[in-house]
Enzyme design. Structure first.
Site, PDB file in Angstrom:
ATOM      1  N   ASP A 142       5.156   1.131  -4.369  1.00 58.39           N
ATOM      2  CA  ASP A 142       3.815   1.391  -4.842  1.00 58.39           C
ATOM      3  C   ASP A 142       3.614   1.708  -6.438  1.00 58.39           C
ATOM      4  O   ASP A 142       4.708   1.610  -7.106  1.00 58.39           O
ATOM      5  CB  ASP A 142       3.024   2.802  -4.171  1.00 58.39           C
ATOM      6  CG  ASP A 142       2.647   2.441  -2.794  1.00 58.39           C
ATOM      7  OD1 ASP A 142       2.656   1.328  -2.623  1.00 58.39           O
ATOM      8  OD2 ASP A 142       2.223   3.556  -2.082  1.00 58.39           O
ATOM      9  N   LYS A 165      -1.646  -0.311  -6.021  1.00 59.29           N
ATOM     10  CA  LYS A 165      -2.800  -0.802  -6.529  1.00 59.29           C
ATOM     11  C   LYS A 165      -2.622  -0.303  -8.102  1.00 59.29           C
ATOM     12  O   LYS A 165      -2.573   0.833  -8.039  1.00 59.29           O
ATOM     13  CB  LYS A 165      -4.154  -0.468  -5.540  1.00 59.29           C
ATOM     14  CG  LYS A 165      -4.141   1.078  -5.591  1.00 59.29           C
ATOM     15  CD  LYS A 165      -5.263   1.280  -4.656  1.00 59.29           C
ATOM     16  CE  LYS A 165      -5.418   2.686  -4.288  1.00 59.29           C
ATOM     17  NZ  LYS A 165      -6.758   3.206  -3.609  1.00 59.29           N
ATOM     18  N   MET A 170      -6.791  12.764  -6.399  1.00 57.45           N
ATOM     19  CA  MET A 170      -7.779  11.691  -6.340  1.00 57.45           C
ATOM     20  C   MET A 170      -9.066  12.337  -6.614  1.00 57.45           C
ATOM     21  O   MET A 170      -9.973  11.691  -6.094  1.00 57.45           O
ATOM     22  CB  MET A 170      -7.409  10.935  -5.095  1.00 57.45           C
ATOM     23  CG  MET A 170      -6.097  10.290  -4.871  1.00 57.45           C
ATOM     24  SD  MET A 170      -5.959   9.536  -3.273  1.00 57.45           S
ATOM     25  CE  MET A 170      -5.749  10.945  -2.275  1.00 57.45           C
TER      26      MET A 170
END
Length: 254
Positions: A37, A58, A171
């Site tokens: 990742d 991402k 997040m």
């Protein structure tokens, strides 16, 4: 003899390359394929020099692979090449979708294994001298995702704001204004807040303030994701330690 298809999900830790576990390193050394990742230090790939390395993370909302494609890639590579390692930041079972990938792999005939990682929700504050619990300050802590799969702020933040617990939000940077508003609504405008960007990495940055002031502090330092938000009296531990250190330095000078 062809190798049996296997998936090992590994937690790489919060960022710094030396915070992966020994068990994680050993599993990497046995990998035939590593799917890693964006929040993984690529130096860790040196532990699997003969393996195929595939970036599946991402960055800034741009996906190299969607989750369904990652699931299919795990299964196809395992059947073709053997041992697939899924290398994920932090701990894969803390908002990491590691459980989903293991379930999919098991349903498609793969042997599955999990190597826990040091979670950023505890390690990143700790690296900045902020405990998530402290006697007399916090008896418990919440770990909450700032953004649900519907791209909304979790309802749990409002519940956590009513408690005396430490609140750690992952997040949640895009919703920091909503988060602080919930704490101010509960009469906690002066509750200490820390925002830590790139925790444990060389480019780590931190902003300290309160529910009233942290937005301005974050803006002045241009902090953004990846970052962790810590709300609670435990944040004062960092400033108290810094005051003690300054006093010791002044005593030495005098």
């Amino acid at each position: 003899m062809p190798k049996s298809p296997k998936l090992t999900v590994i937690g790489a830790g919060p960022g710094a390359v030396d915070l992966i576990t020994i068990r994680g390193v050993k599993a990497l050394q046995q990998a035939d394929v590593v799917l890693y990742d964006a929040l993984v230090d690529t130096q860790l790939l040196d532990y699997a020099p003969e393996a195929e390395h595939i970036f599946v993370g991402k960055r800034k909302g741009c996906y190299s692979y969607h989750q369904e494609q990652i699931n299919e890639l795990i299964v196809s590579r395992a059947h073709d090449q053997g041992h697939v390692v899924r290398l994920k930041g932090g701990d894969p079972f803390v908002f990491g979708r590691g459980a989903e990938e293991m379930t999919y792999a098991a349903e498609h005939g793969l042997e599955v294994a999990m190597v826990p990682g040091i979670s950023s929700c505890i390690a990143v504050p700790a690296a900045q001298d902020i405990p998530v619990t402290k006697r007399g300050a916090a008896e418990s802590f919440w770990v909450i995702t700032g953004t649900t799969k519907e791209h909304k702020l979790s309802d749990d933040v409002a519940l956590a704001a009513k408690s005396n617990a430490t609140v750690v939000i992952l997040m949640g940077m895009s919703k920091l204004d909503q988060i602080t508003a919930l704490f101010k609504k509960e009469g906690k405008a002066d509750i200490p807040v820390a925002v830590i960007q790139n925790g444990t990495w060389d480019n780590e940055q931190i902003a300290l303030g309160t529910a009233n002031t942290i937005l301005a502090e974050v803006e002045s330092k241009a902090l953004k994701n990846p970052a962790i938000i810590i709300i609670g009296e435990v944040v004062r531990h960092k400033t108290a330690l810094e005051a003690i250190r300054r006093e010791l330095i002044l005593e030495e000078i005098s």
